[in-house]
Enzyme design. Structure first.
Site, PDB file in Angstrom:
ATOM      1  N   ASN A 116       0.818  -1.213   0.134  1.00  0.00           N
ATOM      2  CA  ASN A 116      -0.016  -0.004   0.009  1.00  0.00           C
ATOM      3  C   ASN A 116       0.976   1.325   0.137  1.00  0.00           C
ATOM      4  O   ASN A 116       0.632   2.276  -0.730  1.00  0.00           O
ATOM      5  CB  ASN A 116      -1.072  -0.029   1.406  1.00  0.00           C
ATOM      6  CG  ASN A 116      -1.879  -1.147   1.027  1.00  0.00           C
ATOM      7  OD1 ASN A 116      -1.773  -2.001   0.131  1.00  0.00           O
ATOM      8  ND2 ASN A 116      -2.798  -1.447   2.093  1.00  0.00           N
ATOM      9  N   HIS A 162     -16.922  37.291 -30.878  1.00  0.00           N
ATOM     10  CA  HIS A 162     -18.092  36.258 -31.427  1.00  0.00           C
ATOM     11  C   HIS A 162     -18.136  35.814 -32.811  1.00  0.00           C
ATOM     12  O   HIS A 162     -18.933  35.973 -33.532  1.00  0.00           O
ATOM     13  CB  HIS A 162     -19.704  37.451 -31.392  1.00  0.00           C
ATOM     14  CG  HIS A 162     -19.665  38.374 -29.966  1.00  0.00           C
ATOM     15  ND1 HIS A 162     -20.583  37.536 -29.040  1.00  0.00           N
ATOM     16  CD2 HIS A 162     -19.087  39.312 -29.705  1.00  0.00           C
ATOM     17  CE1 HIS A 162     -20.429  38.440 -28.218  1.00  0.00           C
ATOM     18  NE2 HIS A 162     -19.675  39.708 -28.356  1.00  0.00           N
ATOM     19  N   LYS A 289      -7.841  17.055 -51.428  1.00  0.00           N
ATOM     20  CA  LYS A 289      -7.911  17.255 -50.017  1.00  0.00           C
ATOM     21  C   LYS A 289      -6.482  17.486 -49.292  1.00  0.00           C
ATOM     22  O   LYS A 289      -5.630  16.456 -49.593  1.00  0.00           O
ATOM     23  CB  LYS A 289      -8.882  16.311 -49.195  1.00  0.00           C
ATOM     24  CG  LYS A 289     -10.314  16.500 -49.739  1.00  0.00           C
ATOM     25  CD  LYS A 289     -10.901  17.626 -48.732  1.00  0.00           C
ATOM     26  CE  LYS A 289     -11.626  17.073 -47.844  1.00  0.00           C
ATOM     27  NZ  LYS A 289     -12.103  18.047 -46.756  1.00  0.00           N
ATOM     28  N   ASN A 291      -5.849  17.855 -45.254  1.00  0.00           N
ATOM     29  CA  ASN A 291      -6.660  18.053 -44.275  1.00  0.00           C
ATOM     30  C   ASN A 291      -5.814  18.504 -43.045  1.00  0.00           C
ATOM     31  O   ASN A 291      -4.729  17.917 -42.706  1.00  0.00           O
ATOM     32  CB  ASN A 291      -7.581  16.920 -43.926  1.00  0.00           C
ATOM     33  CG  ASN A 291      -8.665  16.690 -44.898  1.00  0.00           C
ATOM     34  OD1 ASN A 291      -9.115  17.603 -45.709  1.00  0.00           O
ATOM     35  ND2 ASN A 291      -8.991  15.362 -45.424  1.00  0.00           N
ATOM     36  N   TYR A 323      -6.336   2.257   2.159  1.00  0.00           N
ATOM     37  CA  TYR A 323      -6.388   1.762   1.231  1.00  0.00           C
ATOM     38  C   TYR A 323      -7.659   0.957   1.004  1.00  0.00           C
ATOM     39  O   TYR A 323      -7.894   0.161   1.565  1.00  0.00           O
ATOM     40  CB  TYR A 323      -5.024   0.996   0.966  1.00  0.00           C
ATOM     41  CG  TYR A 323      -4.743   0.338  -0.370  1.00  0.00           C
ATOM     42  CD1 TYR A 323      -4.424   0.992  -1.412  1.00  0.00           C
ATOM     43  CD2 TYR A 323      -5.229  -0.930  -0.599  1.00  0.00           C
ATOM     44  CE1 TYR A 323      -4.159   0.302  -2.767  1.00  0.00           C
ATOM     45  CE2 TYR A 323      -5.212  -1.618  -1.912  1.00  0.00           C
ATOM     46  CZ  TYR A 323      -4.562  -0.959  -2.697  1.00  0.00           C
ATOM     47  OH  TYR A 323      -4.595  -1.538  -4.088  1.00  0.00           O
ATOM     48  N   GLN A 328      -6.303   0.645  -7.310  1.00  0.00           N
ATOM     49  CA  GLN A 328      -5.394  -0.169  -8.606  1.00  0.00           C
ATOM     50  C   GLN A 328      -5.866   0.544  -9.715  1.00  0.00           C
ATOM     51  O   GLN A 328      -4.987   0.520 -10.844  1.00  0.00           O
ATOM     52  CB  GLN A 328      -5.681  -1.470  -8.358  1.00  0.00           C
ATOM     53  CG  GLN A 328      -4.774  -2.430  -9.408  1.00  0.00           C
ATOM     54  CD  GLN A 328      -4.806  -3.735  -9.226  1.00  0.00           C
ATOM     55  OE1 GLN A 328      -4.256  -4.211  -8.236  1.00  0.00           O
ATOM     56  NE2 GLN A 328      -5.492  -4.558  -9.968  1.00  0.00           N
TER      57      GLN A 328
HETATM   58  N1  ARG Z   1      -1.420  -3.689  -7.398  1.00  0.00           N
HETATM   59  C1  ARG Z   1      -1.913  -2.905  -6.089  1.00  0.00           C
HETATM   60  C2  ARG Z   1      -2.439  -1.469  -6.522  1.00  0.00           C
HETATM   61  O1  ARG Z   1      -2.156  -0.876  -7.547  1.00  0.00           O
HETATM   62  C3  ARG Z   1      -1.027  -2.842  -5.316  1.00  0.00           C
HETATM   63  C4  ARG Z   1      -1.449  -2.455  -3.793  1.00  0.00           C
HETATM   64  C5  ARG Z   1      -2.110  -3.784  -3.363  1.00  0.00           C
HETATM   65  N2  ARG Z   1      -2.429  -3.788  -1.800  1.00  0.00           N
HETATM   66  C6  ARG Z   1      -3.160  -4.708  -1.289  1.00  0.00           C
HETATM   67  N3  ARG Z   1      -3.521  -4.574  -0.107  1.00  0.00           N
HETATM   68  N4  ARG Z   1      -3.565  -5.630  -2.133  1.00  0.00           N
HETATM   69  O2  ARG Z   1      -3.088  -0.979  -5.643  1.00  0.00           O
END
Ligand code: ARG
Length: 468
Positions: A116, A162, A289, A291, A323, A328
């Site tokens: 994370n 305009h 043409k 373009n 998270y 992702q």
């Molecule tokens: N591939 C995941 C993403 O892009 C990485 C983090 C995954 N974390 C998890 N707790 N599954 O977010």
């Protein structure tokens, strides 16, 4: 443990069944996040160095990890790396390869870290580099505009409001209006980079870690400006990506505005510019043409980038801390916005020098449409008439000229005298297009003198920007 499946998953310990194939396909991100490999490895090397510095890993372990990761980087760059969907993402692919390569010490790299904080760090490192690239590209377009403005400081065309003829302006001034838009974009990128350049690493999964880490040390190695102040925010925040997409959307909006003007100017009914053949395409059915497909495509791609911004805003809107796997999906939009902006800027840096300015056509167009009517009104005001009365008198004069099929400069003094008193011979100089533009000689005005000063200032901005 005889029933236990053999797992390749670094998180497989808690599981007794292999992942379903469709789930594997559904949850993987390596097919797109592999792009982060260089920044993932850079982040891991810095993390490993910090683990050694704080005594969490030994020198020997740290050395093996760094050497192993460096070898993996080379392997990826030479196209020899085998990315595996079963290993889900860029992070687990690289970590598994490291364990395969160096054994036990490889398994220690993930100490005091989570994917994370790792992915948030990778993304910030990646975007920081892309912002620098985009600023360079933007400045190349700005350079081309400043050069064109310098060459065309005296070129007159009708300025429009305009979409109708309003007042004469200089083409250099028009180019510098575009320059100003991009200058603000450059400043926005520079500002947004400050909020990208904050390190999430050390937040671990969400709560921080019980190892004695030194986040400032890692942050220094990775050239971050500071460390994220709250671990929950650090792993969940994607404001920096949203902010970048907002800036990217504004850049695209600007490019789309100039695209629209280029398309109009290329139309022979305007005929203000021509584009070199190398920057145009033809029609498969109509042989005549030529373009302006590039500006049209840039205009078309603008919607994609707006879509990327909206996708990210929507991705985040209902996410509780901290998270969530939703995040992702952030990469798809972010990468698309980056790729689109980079492609459009790089094509425009080449296209602008390929513009031929058709000065005669512009001048001819500026002569039609009573573009100097305001100059006549201002002339009358200078003789003592209140502006509203002057406006009314000139309105009637224009109406008369239209009925006679004449331009203002084609009227005699006697004809002027029917609507406006105090008009003398010197009015003909005032009604000249060059007189009109030259008279707007103040900061921000269209006079060639001012354009030349503004071009010098534009160049100074670009010179200074190269060093920031
Ligand atoms: N591939 C995941 C993403 O892009 C990485 C983090 C995954 N974390 C998890 N707790 N599954 O977010």
């Amino acid at each position: 443990m005889t029933s236990k499946h053999t797992t390749v998953k670094p998180w497989g310990g808690r599981f007794t069944q292999a992942t379903d194939r469709t789930v594997e396909k559904f949850t993987e991100s390596v097919s797109f996040d592999y792009r982060l490999y260089r920044h993932d490895i850079t982040g891991s090397i810095a993390h490993a160095r910090m683990l050694v510095k704080t005594g969490i890993l030994t020198e020997k372990e740290g050395e093996l990890i760094v050497t192993g990761l460096t070898a993996i980087l080379e392997q990826i760059e030479s196209g020899q790396f085998d990315w595996k969907i079963e290993l889900e993402d860029v992070h687990m692919n690289i970590e598994s390869a490291l364990v395969k390569r160096i054994g036990e010490p490889g398994k220690k790299l993930h100490t005091a870290r989570s994917r994370n904080d790792q992915v948030a760090t990778d993304l910030r490192l990646y975007l920081r580099d892309e912002v620098d690239t985009i600023r360079n590209q933007l400045q190349a377009v700005m350079q081309a505009l400043a050069e064109l403005a310098g060459r065309e400081a005296e070129t007159i065309l009708p300025g429009l409001t305009h979409m109708q003829v309003a007042q004469p302006i200089t083409f250099g001034h028009h180019m510098l209006a575009w320059f100003e838009m991009l200058k603000r974009d450059d400043q926005r990128l520079q500002d947004c980079r400050k909020r990208i350049n904050i390190m999430p690493l050390g937040a671990a999964a969400l709560a921080g870690t019980d190892f004695p880490i030194d986040r400032h040390y890692t942050s220094g190695l990775l050239k971050f400006d500071s460390v994220a102040a709250n671990s929950l925010d650090a792993v969940s925040d994607r404001d920096f990506a949203i902010e970048f997409c907002a800036v990217a959307s504004i850049i695209m909006m600007h490019l789309s505005r100039f695209s629209e003007e280029l398309v109009l100017w290329m139309n022979p009914q305007f005929g203000f510019i021509d584009l070199a053949d190398a920057y145009c395409t033809g029609s498969s059915i109509m042989p005549q043409k030529k373009n302006p497909d590039i500006p049209e495509l840039v205009r078309g791609k603008t919607g994609r980038v707006y879509g990327d911004l909206l996708a990210l805003l929507t991705l985040m809107k209902a996410q509780p801390l901290a998270y969530n796997r939703d995040n992702q999906e952030d990469k798809l939009s972010l990468f698309d916005a980056i790729d689109t902006v980079e492609a459009c800027l790089s094509v425009y840096a080449g296209l602008i020098p390929a513009i031929t300015v058709k000065r005669d056509r512009m001048l001819q167009a500026a002569r039609q449409g009573y573009a100097t009517a305001t100059d006549l009104a201002d002339y009358l005001v200078k003789t003592g008439l209140p502006f509203r009365d002057a406006h009314e008198a000139v309105g009637q004069t224009v109406n008369y000229a239209i009925a006679q099929g004449k331009e203002l400069s084609g009227l005699t003094l006697e004809e002027f005298g029917r609507f406006c008193s105090n008009v003398k011979q010197d009015i003909y100089g005032v009604l000249e297009l060059s007189g009109s533009v030259n008279a707007r000689d103040h900061v921000g005005g269209t006079a060639p003198n001012q354009v030349k000063v503004a071009v010098r200032e534009a160049q100074e901005y670009l010179n200074a920007a190269k060093t920031t």
